[in-house]
Motif scaffolding. Structure first.
Motif, mmCIF file in Angstrom:
data_model
loop_
_atom_site.group_PDB
_atom_site.id
_atom_site.type_symbol
_atom_site.label_atom_id
_atom_site.label_comp_id
_atom_site.label_asym_id
_atom_site.label_seq_id
_atom_site.Cartn_x
_atom_site.Cartn_y
_atom_site.Cartn_z
ATOM 1 N N TRP A 9 0.852 -1.196 0.000
ATOM 2 C CA TRP A 9 0.000 0.000 0.000
ATOM 3 C C TRP A 9 0.886 1.243 0.000
ATOM 4 N N GLU A 10 0.356 2.332 -0.578
ATOM 5 C CA GLU A 10 1.078 3.595 -0.518
ATOM 6 C C GLU A 10 0.070 4.720 -0.307
ATOM 7 N N TRP A 11 0.502 5.716 0.483
ATOM 8 C CA TRP A 11 -0.359 6.859 0.770
ATOM 9 C C TRP A 11 -0.154 7.883 -0.330
ATOM 10 N N VAL A 12 -1.279 8.350 -0.925
ATOM 11 C CA VAL A 12 -1.209 9.313 -2.030
ATOM 12 C C VAL A 12 -2.024 10.541 -1.645
ATOM 13 N N ALA A 13 -1.368 11.692 -1.686
ATOM 14 C CA ALA A 13 -2.051 12.953 -1.375
ATOM 15 C C ALA A 13 -2.822 13.439 -2.600
ATOM 16 N N PRO A 14 -3.914 14.187 -2.403
ATOM 17 C CA PRO A 14 -4.616 14.766 -3.545
ATOM 18 C C PRO A 14 -3.690 15.710 -4.320
ATOM 19 N N ALA A 15 -3.968 15.901 -5.614
ATOM 20 C CA ALA A 15 -3.111 16.734 -6.467
ATOM 21 C C ALA A 15 -3.069 18.181 -5.986
ATOM 22 N N GLU A 16 -4.142 18.667 -5.348
ATOM 23 C CA GLU A 16 -4.212 20.067 -4.905
ATOM 24 C C GLU A 16 -3.408 20.327 -3.633
ATOM 25 N N TRP A 17 -2.977 19.309 -2.952
ATOM 26 C CA TRP A 17 -2.254 19.474 -1.696
ATOM 27 C C TRP A 17 -0.776 19.735 -1.962
ATOM 28 N N PRO A 18 -0.104 20.308 -0.988
ATOM 29 C CA PRO A 18 1.352 20.460 -1.134
ATOM 30 C C PRO A 18 2.019 19.079 -1.158
ATOM 31 N N ALA A 19 3.142 18.989 -1.814
ATOM 32 C CA ALA A 19 3.854 17.706 -1.925
ATOM 33 C C ALA A 19 4.298 17.230 -0.545
ATOM 34 N N LYS A 50 2.067 -1.621 -7.224
ATOM 35 C CA LYS A 50 2.129 -2.742 -8.176
ATOM 36 C C LYS A 50 2.402 -4.039 -7.421
ATOM 37 N N ARG A 51 3.262 -3.964 -6.442
ATOM 38 C CA ARG A 51 3.549 -5.148 -5.622
ATOM 39 C C ARG A 51 2.285 -5.598 -4.885
ATOM 40 N N GLY A 52 1.513 -4.640 -4.379
ATOM 41 C CA GLY A 52 0.276 -4.964 -3.679
ATOM 42 C C GLY A 52 -0.741 -5.635 -4.588
ATOM 43 N N VAL A 53 -0.812 -5.168 -5.841
ATOM 44 C CA VAL A 53 -1.732 -5.775 -6.809
ATOM 45 C C VAL A 53 -1.296 -7.217 -7.087
ATOM 46 N N ARG A 54 0.014 -7.425 -7.282
ATOM 47 C CA ARG A 54 0.527 -8.786 -7.530
ATOM 48 C C ARG A 54 0.255 -9.699 -6.335
ATOM 49 N N MET A 55 0.489 -9.191 -5.123
ATOM 50 C CA MET A 55 0.245 -10.000 -3.924
ATOM 51 C C MET A 55 -1.230 -10.360 -3.802
ATOM 52 N N ARG A 56 -2.113 -9.419 -4.120
ATOM 53 C CA ARG A 56 -3.550 -9.684 -4.045
ATOM 54 C C ARG A 56 -3.947 -10.766 -5.040
ATOM 55 N N ARG A 57 -3.422 -10.689 -6.263
ATOM 56 C CA ARG A 57 -3.723 -11.704 -7.274
ATOM 57 C C ARG A 57 -3.182 -13.069 -6.860
#
Length: 193
Positions: A9-19, A50-57
């Motif tokens: 899993w990875e945490w992704v901020a909204p595009a409008e937020w500061p980096a 991508k690793r999470g998707v592979r692990m789920r599959r």
């Protein structure tokens, strides 16, 4: 549930937020600064890598195999013909042997084509019946022995289980000359495991 990149899993901020700083993963209960822009309703903070998707599959595939393989074996055992799928101990049946000769004999389940070694030695008195254990799907050869010397006197083709999952009985009079062994050869008894 604790989510982190190591677990897919990875945490992704909204595009409008500061980096966010490199490697930033907010702890449980973290709230953004009140002055930051609002979050779009469709935004998902935690997204699979991508690793999470592979692990789920892979997990889905393993669960599917864990269900399908035993299920297919069960269906095959129930609806398939005899011996289609019959793993031990279900293939160990009892064979009735009729000694219709005038002398006591011993019958054995030959372990090779020459019947030089055998198992399940069973004595059958003259005019009597006896039961011997036999693998019901394999077929093969049964040896008829002189009980005093364990020398081979003849061979009988082993029956295989029929549609009612039983072995048809055999008679000692069905014994014929063995094709790959010598009449009178000594048959060694295999020791049980």
């Amino acid at each position: 549930m604790s989510r982190d990149p190591k677990r897919g899993w990875e945490w992704v901020a909204p595009a409008e937020w500061p980096a966010a700083p490199e490697g930033f993963h907010p702890p449980p209960g973290w709230e953004p600064d009140p002055g930051w822009p609002s979050v779009p309703p469709s935004h998902v903070f935690w997204q699979r890598t991508k690793r999470g998707v592979r692990m789920r599959r892979l997990k889905f595939l393993l669960v599917a195999l864990a269900v399908l393989i035993p299920g297919a074996c069960t269906v095959a055992a129930v609806v398939g013909p005899p011996c289609f799928f019959d793993p031990p101990p279900g293939d160990q049946l009892s064979l009735e042997v009729l000694n219709d000769s005038k002398a006591q004999v011993a019958v054995v389940d030959c372990l090779n084509d020459r019947c030089s070694s055998a198992q399940s030695r069973t004595l059958v008195p003259a005019g009597a019946k006896a039961s011997m254990p036999l693998e019901g799907c394999q077929g093969g050869t049964m040896g008829v022995l002189d009980p005093a010397t364990d020398n081979l006197t003849g061979c009988i083709a082993e029956p295989t289980e029929n549609s009612d999952f039983r072995l048809p009985p055999v008679s000692v009079s069905a014994a014929r000359a063995c094709t790959k062994s010598v009449k009178g050869q000594h048959v060694k008894q295999a020791t049980p495991p």
